[in-house]
Design a protein around this motif. Structure first.
Motif, PDB file in Angstrom:
ATOM      1  N   ASP B 181       0.846  -1.187   0.000  1.00  0.00           N
ATOM      2  CA  ASP B 181       0.000   0.000   0.000  1.00  0.00           C
ATOM      3  C   ASP B 181       0.889   1.246   0.000  1.00  0.00           C
ATOM      4  O   ASP B 181       1.390   1.639   1.052  1.00  0.00           O
ATOM      5  N   GLU B 182       1.107   1.836  -1.150  1.00  0.00           N
ATOM      6  CA  GLU B 182       2.013   2.979  -1.299  1.00  0.00           C
ATOM      7  C   GLU B 182       3.326   2.768  -0.541  1.00  0.00           C
ATOM      8  O   GLU B 182       3.659   3.537   0.348  1.00  0.00           O
ATOM      9  N   PRO B 183       4.069   1.740  -0.910  1.00  0.00           N
ATOM     10  CA  PRO B 183       5.243   1.375  -0.111  1.00  0.00           C
ATOM     11  C   PRO B 183       6.340   2.436  -0.129  1.00  0.00           C
ATOM     12  O   PRO B 183       7.205   2.431   0.736  1.00  0.00           O
ATOM     13  N   THR B 184       6.312   3.341  -1.079  1.00  0.00           N
ATOM     14  CA  THR B 184       7.348   4.379  -1.110  1.00  0.00           C
ATOM     15  C   THR B 184       6.764   5.747  -0.792  1.00  0.00           C
ATOM     16  O   THR B 184       7.419   6.760  -0.952  1.00  0.00           O
ATOM     17  N   GLY B 185       5.511   5.752  -0.316  1.00  0.00           N
ATOM     18  CA  GLY B 185       4.805   7.015  -0.093  1.00  0.00           C
ATOM     19  C   GLY B 185       5.469   7.936   0.903  1.00  0.00           C
ATOM     20  O   GLY B 185       5.273   9.144   0.844  1.00  0.00           O
ATOM     21  N   SER B 186       6.259   7.367   1.854  1.00  0.00           N
ATOM     22  CA  SER B 186       6.871   8.255   2.845  1.00  0.00           C
ATOM     23  C   SER B 186       8.392   8.212   2.743  1.00  0.00           C
ATOM     24  O   SER B 186       9.081   8.517   3.697  1.00  0.00           O
ATOM     25  N   LEU B 187       8.916   7.825   1.576  1.00  0.00           N
ATOM     26  CA  LEU B 187      10.374   7.650   1.470  1.00  0.00           C
ATOM     27  C   LEU B 187      11.012   8.666   0.528  1.00  0.00           C
ATOM     28  O   LEU B 187      10.359   9.233  -0.350  1.00  0.00           O
ATOM     29  N   ASP B 188      12.321   8.874   0.695  1.00  0.00           N
ATOM     30  CA  ASP B 188      13.063   9.781  -0.177  1.00  0.00           C
ATOM     31  C   ASP B 188      13.320   9.096  -1.526  1.00  0.00           C
ATOM     32  O   ASP B 188      13.138   7.887  -1.654  1.00  0.00           O
ATOM     33  N   PRO B 189      13.747   9.868  -2.541  1.00  0.00           N
ATOM     34  CA  PRO B 189      13.887   9.297  -3.898  1.00  0.00           C
ATOM     35  C   PRO B 189      14.830   8.104  -3.976  1.00  0.00           C
ATOM     36  O   PRO B 189      14.536   7.126  -4.672  1.00  0.00           O
ATOM     37  N   LEU B 190      15.952   8.142  -3.227  1.00  0.00           N
ATOM     38  CA  LEU B 190      16.911   7.045  -3.309  1.00  0.00           C
ATOM     39  C   LEU B 190      16.306   5.762  -2.727  1.00  0.00           C
ATOM     40  O   LEU B 190      16.357   4.686  -3.346  1.00  0.00           O
ATOM     41  N   SER B 191      15.691   5.894  -1.543  1.00  0.00           N
ATOM     42  CA  SER B 191      15.049   4.725  -0.940  1.00  0.00           C
ATOM     43  C   SER B 191      13.934   4.212  -1.835  1.00  0.00           C
ATOM     44  O   SER B 191      13.706   3.002  -1.929  1.00  0.00           O
ATOM     45  N   THR B 192      13.236   5.133  -2.501  1.00  0.00           N
ATOM     46  CA  THR B 192      12.166   4.744  -3.408  1.00  0.00           C
ATOM     47  C   THR B 192      12.706   3.864  -4.527  1.00  0.00           C
ATOM     48  O   THR B 192      12.135   2.810  -4.842  1.00  0.00           O
ATOM     49  N   LEU B 193      13.846   4.274  -5.110  1.00  0.00           N
ATOM     50  CA  LEU B 193      14.443   3.471  -6.188  1.00  0.00           C
ATOM     51  C   LEU B 193      14.838   2.087  -5.687  1.00  0.00           C
ATOM     52  O   LEU B 193      14.615   1.085  -6.366  1.00  0.00           O
ATOM     53  N   GLN B 194      15.403   2.040  -4.472  1.00  0.00           N
ATOM     54  CA  GLN B 194      15.798   0.740  -3.909  1.00  0.00           C
ATOM     55  C   GLN B 194      14.593  -0.180  -3.781  1.00  0.00           C
ATOM     56  O   GLN B 194      14.654  -1.363  -4.116  1.00  0.00           O
ATOM     57  N   ILE B 195      13.493   0.399  -3.277  1.00  0.00           N
ATOM     58  CA  ILE B 195      12.286  -0.425  -3.089  1.00  0.00           C
ATOM     59  C   ILE B 195      11.752  -0.881  -4.455  1.00  0.00           C
ATOM     60  O   ILE B 195      11.340  -2.038  -4.629  1.00  0.00           O
ATOM     61  N   GLU B 196      11.779   0.017  -5.441  1.00  0.00           N
ATOM     62  CA  GLU B 196      11.276  -0.355  -6.770  1.00  0.00           C
ATOM     63  C   GLU B 196      12.086  -1.505  -7.359  1.00  0.00           C
ATOM     64  O   GLU B 196      11.524  -2.463  -7.906  1.00  0.00           O
ATOM     65  N   ASP B 197      13.425  -1.416  -7.236  1.00  0.00           N
ATOM     66  CA  ASP B 197      14.272  -2.508  -7.731  1.00  0.00           C
ATOM     67  C   ASP B 197      13.912  -3.811  -7.026  1.00  0.00           C
ATOM     68  O   ASP B 197      13.827  -4.875  -7.638  1.00  0.00           O
ATOM     69  N   LEU B 198      13.724  -3.678  -5.723  1.00  0.00           N
ATOM     70  CA  LEU B 198      13.401  -4.847  -4.918  1.00  0.00           C
ATOM     71  C   LEU B 198      12.078  -5.468  -5.366  1.00  0.00           C
ATOM     72  O   LEU B 198      11.969  -6.689  -5.536  1.00  0.00           O
ATOM     73  N   VAL B 199      11.086  -4.618  -5.578  1.00  0.00           N
ATOM     74  CA  VAL B 199       9.765  -5.113  -5.981  1.00  0.00           C
ATOM     75  C   VAL B 199       9.862  -5.833  -7.325  1.00  0.00           C
ATOM     76  O   VAL B 199       9.301  -6.913  -7.518  1.00  0.00           O
ATOM     77  N   THR B 200      10.632  -5.252  -8.239  1.00  0.00           N
ATOM     78  CA  THR B 200      10.808  -5.884  -9.547  1.00  0.00           C
ATOM     79  C   THR B 200      11.426  -7.272  -9.388  1.00  0.00           C
ATOM     80  O   THR B 200      11.007  -8.237 -10.039  1.00  0.00           O
ATOM     81  N   ALA B 201      12.421  -7.377  -8.484  1.00  0.00           N
ATOM     82  CA  ALA B 201      13.052  -8.677  -8.269  1.00  0.00           C
ATOM     83  C   ALA B 201      12.076  -9.660  -7.627  1.00  0.00           C
ATOM     84  O   ALA B 201      12.032 -10.842  -7.980  1.00  0.00           O
ATOM     85  N   LEU B 202      11.279  -9.167  -6.693  1.00  0.00           N
ATOM     86  CA  LEU B 202      10.352 -10.057  -5.988  1.00  0.00           C
ATOM     87  C   LEU B 202       9.293 -10.636  -6.926  1.00  0.00           C
ATOM     88  O   LEU B 202       8.794 -11.739  -6.724  1.00  0.00           O
ATOM     89  N   ALA B 203       8.981  -9.872  -7.973  1.00  0.00           N
ATOM     90  CA  ALA B 203       7.928 -10.321  -8.893  1.00  0.00           C
ATOM     91  C   ALA B 203       8.347 -11.558  -9.672  1.00  0.00           C
ATOM     92  O   ALA B 203       7.522 -12.169 -10.349  1.00  0.00           O
TER      93      ALA B 203
END
Lengths: 280, 265
Positions: B181-203
């Protein structure tokens, strides 16, 4: 040119500041005077014997209130054992299922209970436990004290549990942790520092209570370990000594008051330390 | 019960799913399909019901006082809203990560990750626990940053690390589906990119459903994008669903086009 009414507004503002500051100093000053006065009156009679020995008969010098101190610890301790588990469980109920007429009714009754005069609660404990059993007992005093503590423990637990972010609770439930385990392992530990603070303040609050003891614990001149017998209690001893006609007893009453205030002060400091833990 | 060695992905479908908060209908007539090993992004303006939809998928919606749902959510074909379903078992299969990182405040990093297995009543044994812990943290791309301080309080981590910890915590249960649920909604841009990469890998291993406010994010990571919009009574509907390419470059519905081109929302 000054705008219309500016001077008057400034004056009223300054006056308000002075009045509130005066009231604040008066309130704080009264407390300081009480503490100083109790200290000055009580410090002569305070010595190791006072906190380690039994009372002596009138006319004999020395003696102490050690049995009263022990009695206070026993009576308040049993009261806490009765009130804390129950109060926390009620708090859990209110915080998690707290909507609707029944929980709102419980909350309201809790507020009413916290407003009942302690002497009335003492009378209730007398009717409930002293009369049927046929004699005074420390346990009946504990029950009265527990009823005084209960609303405070309920309110702080309810508020402390509500202060835990919903995301923490949902995070636990979303893992497939059953509700009871989410409460006991995740939410209650998170609320624990605040609950501890509330419990310590509730203990501090009842430690000074005297009225319910008059017809429950009753008092004793001897060491008493059985909570189902009459028992000495510090604030009750202070009362007895203070209304007596003997000068040496008056001095001991002041010393007792000093010990009591010191104990309550320690409890308040502990509560603050626990609160700091909660803020971290 | 023990944990499966490999998490098996699953599919999710909804049929005429509707959800209420008390008397207010929050989402209506929702029919979506989530495929395994894919990222499904749910986009739409604030108040369009996208979080509510997500929260119906693991039945966390109904933990809010007065909230309930009707209709069907089919997890590998089985309706999770049927009477005999064990909600606890369902939530073990469908993990969730929230907008605000929510590590359990009194627990260490390791305790947070193992909270699910421990308190959901799976007795893992110490060796197995160690293995689950390391694996979940590696899968959440957090292992290298925390491996020397697993006993540190979780709240000492940075916001982005806390969010990855929450992902690790969800992964420790070996779910089949991961809801975010908006996993990067409260994060800075760098952390957001890390989470996005992670999500792509998890898929590669899970079905992932992400609610996001961030259209670029949906365009970057999603295999399927679902656009939602509230009607005049405030009830959210699915307007259009399709590949990211379809939704962002040639949507069929006028309202989708208006939204993705920034005309409202």
């Amino acid at each position: 040119m000054t705008p219309f009414g500016l001077r008057r507004r400034r004056f009223v503002g300054a006056l308000g500041q002075v009045i509130t500051a005066l009231c604040a100093s008066l309130a704080a000053g009264t407390l300081v005077v009480i503490l100083l006065y109790v200290f000055m009156q009580g410090v002569h009679a305070l010595n190791p014997a006072f906190v380690t020995q039994l009372p002596r008969p009138v006319g004999m010098a020395g003696g102490g209130v050690a049995n009263g101190i022990l009695g206070s610890i026993v009576i308040v301790g049993i009261a806490a054992l009765l009130a804390v588990p129950m109060g926390v469980l009620v708090g859990v109920y209110l915080a998690f299922y707290g909507r609707g007429p029944f929980p709102e009714g419980i909350r309201y009754l809790g507020e009413v209970l916290s407003g009942v005069p302690s002497i009335a609660i003492g009378l209730f404990a007398y009717t409930l436990l002293v009369q049927p059993l046929g004699h005074f007992s420390a346990f009946s005093a504990s029950v009265a004290f527990a009823m005084l503590m209960l609303p405070l423990v309920i309110r702080t637990s309810d508020e402390a549990l509500r202060a835990v972010p919903v995301s923490v609770r949902e995070g636990a439930l979303a893992l497939g942790i059953p509700t009871y385990a989410a409460v006991t392992h995740v939410v209650l530990p998170a609320a624990r520092p605040l609950i501890t603070t509330g419990v310590l303040l509730a203990v501090a609050r009842i430690t000074g209570e005297t009225a319910p003891l008059l017809f429950t614990a009753f008092g004793s001149q001897f060491w008493e370990y059985n909570p189902f017998n009459p028992m000495a209690e510090l604030s009750l001893q202070i009362f007895t000594y203070a209304i007596s006609p003997y000068t040496e007893w008056h001095e001991q009453a002041w010393a007792g008051a000093l010990v009591l205030i010191a104990a309550v002060f320690v409890l308040n400091v502990l509560a603050r330390i626990s609160l700091r833990g909660a803020r971290r | 019960m023990s944990l499966p060695l490999e998490s098996a992905t699953a599919t999710l479908r909804t049929k005429n799913l509707r959800a209420w908060y008390g008397k207010r209908l929050a989402i209506s007539e929702i029919d979506i399909a989530v495929r395994g090993r894919e990222i499904t992004a749910i986009i739409g303006p604030s108040g369009c019901g996208k979080s509510t939809l997500l929260r119906c998928l693991n039945r966390i919606h109904e933990t809010v006082s007065g909230a309930y749902a009707q209709g069907e959510v089919l997890l590998d074909g089985e309706n999770v809203y049927k009477r005999e379903i064990d909600v606890i078992a369902l939530r073990r299969r469908v993990g969730m990560v929230f907008q605000r990182p929510s590590p359990f405040p009194t627990m260490s990093i390791a305790e947070n990750v193992l909270a699910g297995p421990r308190y959901a009543g799976l007795r893992l044994g110490r060796l197995h626990e160690k293995e689950v812990l390391e694996r979940a943290l590696r899968d959440a791309a957090l292992w290298n940053e925390v491996k020397d301080g697993l006993r540190r309080p979780a709240v000492t981590l940075s916001g982005g690390q806390q969010q990855r910890l929450c992902i690790a915590r969800a992964l420790a249960m070996r779910p089949a589906v991961l809801l975010m649920d908006e996993p990067t909604g409260s994060l800075d841009p760098l952390s957001t990119l890390q989470i996005e990469d992670l999500v792509t890998a998890l898929a590669h291993r899970y079905a992932v459903v992400v609610v996001t406010h961030n259209l670029q994010q949906a365009a970057r990571i999603a295999d399927q994008t679902i656009f939602m919009l509230a009607d005049e009574f405030g009830a959210g509907h699915v307007i259009e669903a399709g590949s990211a390419d379809h939704i962002f470059t040639r949507p069929t519905d006028r309202r989708t086009e208006d939204y993705v081109s920034g005309r409202f929302g």
